[in-house]
Design a protein around this motif. Structure first.
Motif, PDB file in Angstrom:
ATOM      1  N   MET A   1       0.838  -1.202   0.000  1.00 23.00           N
ATOM      2  CA  MET A   1       0.000   0.000   0.000  1.00 23.00           C
ATOM      3  C   MET A   1       0.873   1.253   0.000  1.00 23.00           C
ATOM      4  N   ARG A   2       1.931   1.240   0.800  1.00 30.98           N
ATOM      5  CA  ARG A   2       2.861   2.372   0.817  1.00 30.98           C
ATOM      6  C   ARG A   2       3.433   2.587  -0.570  1.00 30.98           C
ATOM      7  N   ASP A   3       3.852   1.518  -1.218  1.00 37.07           N
ATOM      8  CA  ASP A   3       4.452   1.611  -2.549  1.00 37.07           C
ATOM      9  C   ASP A   3       3.444   2.119  -3.579  1.00 37.07           C
ATOM     10  N   GLU A   4       2.194   1.679  -3.460  1.00 37.33           N
ATOM     11  CA  GLU A   4       1.144   2.114  -4.384  1.00 37.33           C
ATOM     12  C   GLU A   4       0.898   3.627  -4.259  1.00 37.33           C
ATOM     13  N   VAL A   5       0.801   4.103  -3.023  1.00 37.66           N
ATOM     14  CA  VAL A   5       0.569   5.539  -2.816  1.00 37.66           C
ATOM     15  C   VAL A   5       1.803   6.337  -3.236  1.00 37.66           C
ATOM     16  N   GLU A   6       2.976   5.850  -2.922  1.00 39.23           N
ATOM     17  CA  GLU A   6       4.219   6.526  -3.310  1.00 39.23           C
ATOM     18  C   GLU A   6       4.329   6.624  -4.829  1.00 39.23           C
ATOM     19  N   ALA A   7       3.923   5.583  -5.541  1.00 43.38           N
ATOM     20  CA  ALA A   7       3.967   5.612  -7.014  1.00 43.38           C
ATOM     21  C   ALA A   7       3.007   6.663  -7.564  1.00 43.38           C
ATOM     22  N   ALA A   8       1.857   6.818  -6.921  1.00 47.65           N
ATOM     23  CA  ALA A   8       0.863   7.798  -7.375  1.00 47.65           C
ATOM     24  C   ALA A   8       1.244   9.219  -6.984  1.00 47.65           C
ATOM     25  N   VAL A   9       1.842   9.365  -5.796  1.00 48.35           N
ATOM     26  CA  VAL A   9       2.198  10.687  -5.271  1.00 48.35           C
ATOM     27  C   VAL A   9       3.609  10.603  -4.683  1.00 48.35           C
ATOM     28  N   PRO A  10       4.628  10.794  -5.519  1.00 46.75           N
ATOM     29  CA  PRO A  10       5.999  10.702  -5.024  1.00 46.75           C
ATOM     30  C   PRO A  10       6.242  11.632  -3.835  1.00 46.75           C
ATOM     31  N   GLY A  11       6.867  11.079  -2.800  1.00 47.23           N
ATOM     32  CA  GLY A  11       7.153  11.843  -1.596  1.00 47.23           C
ATOM     33  C   GLY A  11       6.154  11.605  -0.480  1.00 47.23           C
ATOM     34  N   SER A  12       5.099  10.837  -0.759  1.00 42.27           N
ATOM     35  CA  SER A  12       4.101  10.584   0.284  1.00 42.27           C
ATOM     36  C   SER A  12       4.392   9.305   1.063  1.00 42.27           C
ATOM     37  N   GLY A  13       5.169   8.429   0.506  1.00 48.10           N
ATOM     38  CA  GLY A  13       5.558   7.226   1.223  1.00 48.10           C
ATOM     39  C   GLY A  13       6.586   7.579   2.279  1.00 48.10           C
ATOM     40  N   CYS A  14       6.517   6.921   3.413  1.00 44.12           N
ATOM     41  CA  CYS A  14       7.456   7.230   4.500  1.00 44.12           C
ATOM     42  C   CYS A  14       7.615   5.992   5.378  1.00 44.12           C
ATOM     43  N   PHE A  15       8.283   6.189   6.481  1.00 47.64           N
ATOM     44  CA  PHE A  15       8.393   5.154   7.499  1.00 47.64           C
ATOM     45  C   PHE A  15       7.895   5.738   8.809  1.00 47.64           C
ATOM     46  N   THR A  16       7.218   4.924   9.595  1.00 49.92           N
ATOM     47  CA  THR A  16       6.697   5.370  10.885  1.00 49.92           C
ATOM     48  C   THR A  16       7.830   5.467  11.906  1.00 49.92           C
ATOM     49  N   ARG A  17       7.503   5.936  13.080  1.00 50.09           N
ATOM     50  CA  ARG A  17       8.493   5.997  14.169  1.00 50.09           C
ATOM     51  C   ARG A  17       9.059   4.607  14.483  1.00 50.09           C
TER      52      ARG A  17
ATOM     53  N   GLY B   1       9.673   2.420  12.273  1.00 48.81           N
ATOM     54  CA  GLY B   1      10.445   1.956  11.128  1.00 48.81           C
ATOM     55  C   GLY B   1       9.652   1.098  10.168  1.00 48.81           C
ATOM     56  N   THR B   2       8.336   1.082  10.325  1.00 47.18           N
ATOM     57  CA  THR B   2       7.471   0.313   9.428  1.00 47.18           C
ATOM     58  C   THR B   2       7.001   1.198   8.274  1.00 47.18           C
ATOM     59  N   PRO B   3       6.539   0.605   7.168  1.00 48.92           N
ATOM     60  CA  PRO B   3       6.055   1.409   6.041  1.00 48.92           C
ATOM     61  C   PRO B   3       4.889   2.301   6.467  1.00 48.92           C
ATOM     62  N   GLY B   4       4.875   3.522   5.946  1.00 44.07           N
ATOM     63  CA  GLY B   4       3.819   4.464   6.280  1.00 44.07           C
ATOM     64  C   GLY B   4       3.471   5.351   5.109  1.00 44.07           C
ATOM     65  N   VAL B   5       2.425   6.148   5.300  1.00 45.52           N
ATOM     66  CA  VAL B   5       2.006   7.136   4.316  1.00 45.52           C
ATOM     67  C   VAL B   5       1.855   8.469   5.039  1.00 45.52           C
ATOM     68  N   ASP B   6       2.440   9.504   4.481  1.00 42.60           N
ATOM     69  CA  ASP B   6       2.312  10.860   5.012  1.00 42.60           C
ATOM     70  C   ASP B   6       1.330  11.617   4.126  1.00 42.60           C
TER      71      ASP B   6
END
Length: 122
Positions: A47-63, A65-70
């Motif tokens: 899911m993180r990768d899907e959102v990051e592909a659609a909106v570069p810079g929105s994928g992140c990591f949580t506190r 260290g797990t995949p996240g979305v900003d």
């Protein structure tokens, strides 16, 4: 917009519709409401990768260290790409704030609202 709306381009589509009606991106004022922050918004890696592909810079990591979305950062980037420069992101993380609804925290449904208006030329 939330995560699904972010990935589907709700924000740029809204700016495009406003411009089609005569708005000028440099005169648009954008404010986001409270939302779960990227440091707390844990999602599956795909899911993180899907959102990051659609909106570069929105994928992140949580506190943790797990995949996240900003979401806020993604919206900020979409607004900037659309020419909107007057942008203020809410500093409130709904997961961390007991004063705000969070399904992730409380596991119960709640509601939030937003508004849009047009100011006459000054």
């Amino acid at each position: 917009a939330g995560r699904p709306g972010l990935a589907l381009g709700v924000v740029p589509a809204t700016v495009e519709a406003m411009v089609a009606l005569g708005a000028e991106p440099e005169r648009i004022t954008a404010r986001t409401g409270p939302a779960v922050c990227g440091a707390c918004y844990e999602v599956p890696p795909a899911m993180r990768d899907e959102v990051e592909a659609a909106v570069p810079g929105s994928g992140c990591f949580t506190r943790q260290g797990t995949p996240g979305v900003d979401i806020g950062e993604g919206v900020r980037r979409q607004l900037a790409a659309a020419g909107v420069t007057d942008v203020l992101l809410s500093p409130v993380c709904t997961l961390e704030s007991a004063d705000h609804f969070s399904y992730r925290r409380d596991h119960t449904t709640g509601r939030q609202a937003s508004y849009v208006w047009v100011s006459p030329d000054e």
